[in-house]
Design a protein around this motif. Structure first.
Motif, mmCIF file in Angstrom:
data_model
loop_
_atom_site.group_PDB
_atom_site.id
_atom_site.type_symbol
_atom_site.label_atom_id
_atom_site.label_comp_id
_atom_site.label_asym_id
_atom_site.label_seq_id
_atom_site.Cartn_x
_atom_site.Cartn_y
_atom_site.Cartn_z
ATOM 1 N N GLY A 14 2.715 3.890 7.991
ATOM 2 C CA GLY A 14 3.838 3.724 6.963
ATOM 3 C C GLY A 14 3.636 2.669 6.102
ATOM 4 O O GLY A 14 2.319 2.271 5.567
ATOM 5 N N GLU A 15 4.802 2.702 5.121
ATOM 6 C CA GLU A 15 4.517 2.137 3.750
ATOM 7 C C GLU A 15 3.741 0.704 3.954
ATOM 8 O O GLU A 15 3.067 0.131 2.955
ATOM 9 C CB GLU A 15 5.585 2.032 3.012
ATOM 10 C CG GLU A 15 5.547 1.320 1.879
ATOM 11 C CD GLU A 15 7.105 1.461 1.001
ATOM 12 O OE1 GLU A 15 7.060 0.851 -0.147
ATOM 13 O OE2 GLU A 15 7.967 2.103 1.559
ATOM 14 N N THR A 16 4.316 0.049 4.857
ATOM 15 C CA THR A 16 3.708 -1.516 4.990
ATOM 16 C C THR A 16 2.751 -1.717 6.168
ATOM 17 O O THR A 16 2.346 -2.896 6.585
ATOM 18 C CB THR A 16 4.861 -2.164 4.852
ATOM 19 O OG1 THR A 16 5.655 -2.055 6.262
ATOM 20 C CG2 THR A 16 5.762 -2.237 3.702
ATOM 21 N N ALA A 17 2.512 -0.643 6.818
ATOM 22 C CA ALA A 17 1.640 -0.864 8.135
ATOM 23 C C ALA A 17 0.153 -1.066 7.667
ATOM 24 O O ALA A 17 -0.265 -0.725 6.687
ATOM 25 C CB ALA A 17 1.590 0.525 8.884
#
Length: 404
Positions: free
Chosen positions: A163-166
């Motif tokens: 994901g974008e912030t994973a």
């Protein structure tokens, strides 16, 4: 003064003359417009034109002389080989006596013996190919040292979706495996009587090429298949084999497919299914250029196989050769050193040998003339250095004739 400098100076003179003539021509044009006399200028321009033409012709002649000189030098270099060849033929027939010193120096090997001339050496190697089918398909490299080394990429880089912030943890990195193919010494010692060598009708090149080509070719053909790597090349059947797939098999171990019966194809209407399994076990990226390799006796058994509809799996294809095709892939039945059908025999190989196997040739073939050891025969103790080994264990598969 060198010819190149003379030509340059002449070209500079032509350029200056053309510039002067252009200036005079423009002056003449202005005179015509002003209705002034132009006879003197016309005479001057004509003289300049003649001078320029003469200079251009001189440059052309000098260029021809340069070209002729270059061709002469090239021809002189080309004539070295016939001199060496003549000296070599004399060496084979008579020994050292009467050899031209310059030609002899080109033949002498610091390690002893005499080097075979380039053209004869090349024809011997070409003749070897007639007896060594692996040379027709494997990768072949001429080397000047003792070995050839390289790297294999035997792994893959893993990936992952995030994901974008994973978090983005490290992934597995491809592994590089190093391979090394050592050059080994192979020899032949053909014999001929001195009377045979004295016979002017005997073509020494043809005789030597045939004898050495056959001897080296037969030895290589066996080594590239069955050699154990000790003092000789390591063959394609001298590896460790396992039935596991590429994804779970250790690098260097070759995959085998079993026929389902000891020393035979299974006795069912679909007894050739193992050939389909063998072919599809090889990754499709290797199919281009891949062949079914076997000896002619094994081919005879394969030609009898039919599918459930009674269609033969083997198909003739005279464009690809008398051995035809299996499942659309070329067959070569000249691999005489692959075993015939037997218990657990690895009689059929399917693979891309250009990717799987590396052959190395050490430069030079050396001959030692021996008229004493085996009188009245003259021996020609000949050596060359050759190596071979599997460098990609995934690029070929073998069919082993054994039960499940």
């Amino acid at each position: 003064m060198s010819t190149e400098l003379e030509v340059k100076n002449l070209i500079d003179t032509v350029q200056k003359s053309v510039s002067d003539m252009r200036s005079d021509f423009e002056q003449q044009l202005q005179s015509v417009k002003a209705n002034k006399g132009t006879a003197e200028l016309e005479s001057k321009i004509n003289a300049q034109t003649n001078d320029i033409t003469a200079l251009v012709n001189t440059i052309a002649e000098m260029k021809k002389a340069q070209l002729a000189n270059a061709e002469l030098k090239q021809n002189a270099a080309d004539f070295v080989e016939p001199e060496v060849k003549a000296a070599f033929n004399h060496l084979i027939r008579k020994g050292e006596g009467g050899l031209d010193a310059k030609a002899l120096s080109s033949l002498t090997n610091p390690d002893g013996g005499y080097l075979v001339p380039r053209d004869t050496s090349g024809r011997i190697v070409m003749k070897v190919q007639d007896y060594s089918p692996m040379r027709r398909y494997a990768s072949v490299q001429m080397i000047s040292g003792d070995a050839l080394e390289g790297l294999n990429d035997n792994g893959v880089i893993s990936t992952g979706w995030v994901g974008e912030t994973a978090a983005r943890p490290a992934t597995n990195t491809t592994q590089l495996g190093m391979w090394k193919v050592q050059a080994h010494e192979i020899y032949a010692n053909p014999q001929a009587t001195q009377r045979l060598l004295d016979d002017a009708e005997i073509n020494i090149d043809s005789w030597l090429t045939g004898k050495l080509g056959e001897a080296f070719g037969q030895a290589e053909a066996d080594a590239f298949i069955n050699g154990n790597g000790v003092g000789k090349p390591r063959g394609i059947l001298s590896r460790t084999f396992a039935t596991t797939k590429d994804s779970s098999r250790s690098w260097g171990t070759v995959q085998k497919v079993v026929s389902g019966a000891s020393g035979a194809f299974v006795a069912t209407p679909n007894s050739g299914d193992c050939l389909i399994t063998l072919m599809t076990a090889l990754h499709p990226k290797y199919w281009a250029g891949a062949i079914f390799a076997m000896n002619r006796y094994t081919l005879g058994e394969v030609m009898k196989l039919k599918d459930s509809n009674g269609n033969y799996l083997w198909q003739p294809n005279f464009q690809l050769g008398a051995a035809g095709t299996i499942l659309g892939q070329r067959v070569d039945s000249s691999f005489d050193h692959l075993p015939s059908l037997g218990s657990a025999s690895k009689s059929i190989v399917f693979g891309n040998f250009a990717a799987a196997y590396q052959i190395v040739d050490r430069k030079g073939i050396t001959i030692l003339r021996d008229p004493l050891t085996n009188k009245p025969y003259v021996g020609f103790y000949t050596t060359r250095r050759v190596g071979g080994d599997v460098i990609n264990s995934e690029a070929y598969k073998v069919l082993s004739f054994e039960g499940e």
